[in-house]
Design an enzyme around this catalytic site. Sequence first.
Site, PDB file in Angstrom:
ATOM      1  N   ASP A  66      60.420 -14.613 141.045  1.00  0.00           N
ATOM      2  CA  ASP A  66      60.646 -15.264 139.757  1.00  0.00           C
ATOM      3  C   ASP A  66      60.686 -16.786 139.866  1.00  0.00           C
ATOM      4  O   ASP A  66      60.729 -17.344 140.970  1.00  0.00           O
ATOM      5  CB  ASP A  66      61.946 -14.736 139.109  1.00  0.00           C
ATOM      6  CG  ASP A  66      63.079 -14.540 140.119  1.00  0.00           C
ATOM      7  OD1 ASP A  66      63.019 -15.151 141.211  1.00  0.00           O
ATOM      8  OD2 ASP A  66      64.011 -13.791 139.831  1.00  0.00           O
ATOM      9  N   HIS A 139      71.337  -7.440 137.221  1.00  0.00           N
ATOM     10  CA  HIS A 139      69.904  -7.756 137.128  1.00  0.00           C
ATOM     11  C   HIS A 139      69.251  -7.740 138.502  1.00  0.00           C
ATOM     12  O   HIS A 139      69.901  -7.928 139.529  1.00  0.00           O
ATOM     13  CB  HIS A 139      69.665  -9.076 136.379  1.00  0.00           C
ATOM     14  CG  HIS A 139      69.957 -10.335 137.147  1.00  0.00           C
ATOM     15  ND1 HIS A 139      70.248 -11.532 136.532  1.00  0.00           N
ATOM     16  CD2 HIS A 139      69.991 -10.614 138.481  1.00  0.00           C
ATOM     17  CE1 HIS A 139      70.425 -12.468 137.440  1.00  0.00           C
ATOM     18  NE2 HIS A 139      70.284 -11.943 138.626  1.00  0.00           N
TER      19      HIS A 139
HETATM   20  C1  F6R Z   1      66.401 -14.604 142.560  1.00  0.00           C
HETATM   21  C2  F6R Z   1      66.624 -13.318 141.921  1.00  0.00           C
HETATM   22  C3  F6R Z   1      67.972 -12.925 141.425  1.00  0.00           C
HETATM   23  C4  F6R Z   1      69.059 -13.034 142.503  1.00  0.00           C
HETATM   24  C5  F6R Z   1      70.421 -12.653 141.915  1.00  0.00           C
HETATM   25  C6  F6R Z   1      71.523 -12.792 142.932  1.00  0.00           C
HETATM   26  O1  F6R Z   1      65.045 -14.723 142.942  1.00  0.00           O
HETATM   27  O2  F6R Z   1      65.697 -12.607 141.772  1.00  0.00           O
HETATM   28  O3  F6R Z   1      67.921 -11.610 140.951  1.00  0.00           O
HETATM   29  O4  F6R Z   1      68.742 -12.214 143.566  1.00  0.00           O
HETATM   30  O5  F6R Z   1      70.704 -13.447 140.798  1.00  0.00           O
HETATM   31  O6  F6R Z   1      71.664 -14.148 143.263  1.00  0.00           O
HETATM   32  P1  F6R Z   1      72.610 -14.580 144.481  1.00  0.00           P
HETATM   33  O7  F6R Z   1      72.040 -13.940 145.678  1.00  0.00           O
HETATM   34  O8  F6R Z   1      72.510 -16.085 144.516  1.00  0.00           O
HETATM   35  O9  F6R Z   1      73.977 -14.100 144.159  1.00  0.00           O
END
Ligand code: F6R
Length: 242
Positions: A66, A139
């Site tokens: 993304d 998500h």
């Molecule tokens: C980022 C993505 C998001 C993150 C999620 C968790 O490319 O696809 O789905 O994986 O928001 O983010 P963190 O790992 O920073 O808690």
Amino acid sequence: MNVIVCDTPEEAGARAAVLVAAILRQRPNPVLGVATGESPLRMYAALRELVRDSVDVSHLRVFALDEYLGLDPARPDSFHSVVHREITLPFGLHEAAVSVPNGIGTEKRVMADAAEYETAIAAAGGVDVQVVGIGVNGHIGFNEPGSPKDSRTRIVMLAPETLAANARFFTPEPVPPRAVSQGIGTILEARNIVLLANGLRKAEAVRAAVQGRETVDVPASLLQGHPSLQVFLDRDAASLLS
Ligand code: F6R
């Protein structure tokens, strides 16, 4: 689904990296799907060591999940920059081998590029192993609650919980409210999926994704039926699992 609970985030990252490296090693032209955010960083660090001697990275192709809509890709907080810092440079990849969805230009342009992104993934042979994190609202990618199971790469609105969670990367500026994200249907086509989550703030989302019913209200739960889903958790993220 396999759920692997580790004592520490470091152990979870190291064990996930062993699995990802093994998958990449089996393929002559491996395709790796990458998430940004904090969750996979330890895994990428361990993976760099593992692939250094055993994977011919000249044939490695990478697709990111993304990007924010309208955010200059040259900014350090763009996912283009994150992927460049965490993947392209340290793995020694050619720029052309690494793709991130385009979030710049008119909506028409971005939507056309999103369709082309899907075509490029298919032309590369599909994703061998997709790395995903999970948001506090469940998500995956930027597929927020309500995203259909057959969704494809498209423009999405970020949920209030995501804007709040990602404010740490943008403060004092606001988080861009929209993004381009691979769909859940796109992610489900990967031959293997590796989900990483650490910390207490992910515990409820992990419980709902792993032990709740499959529902669009918790997008990660839509991965439950995937034939090769490995979930690597630290003790805190696993603390609400029975
Ligand atoms: C980022 C993505 C998001 C993150 C999620 C968790 O490319 O696809 O789905 O994986 O928001 O983010 P963190 O790992 O920073 O808690």
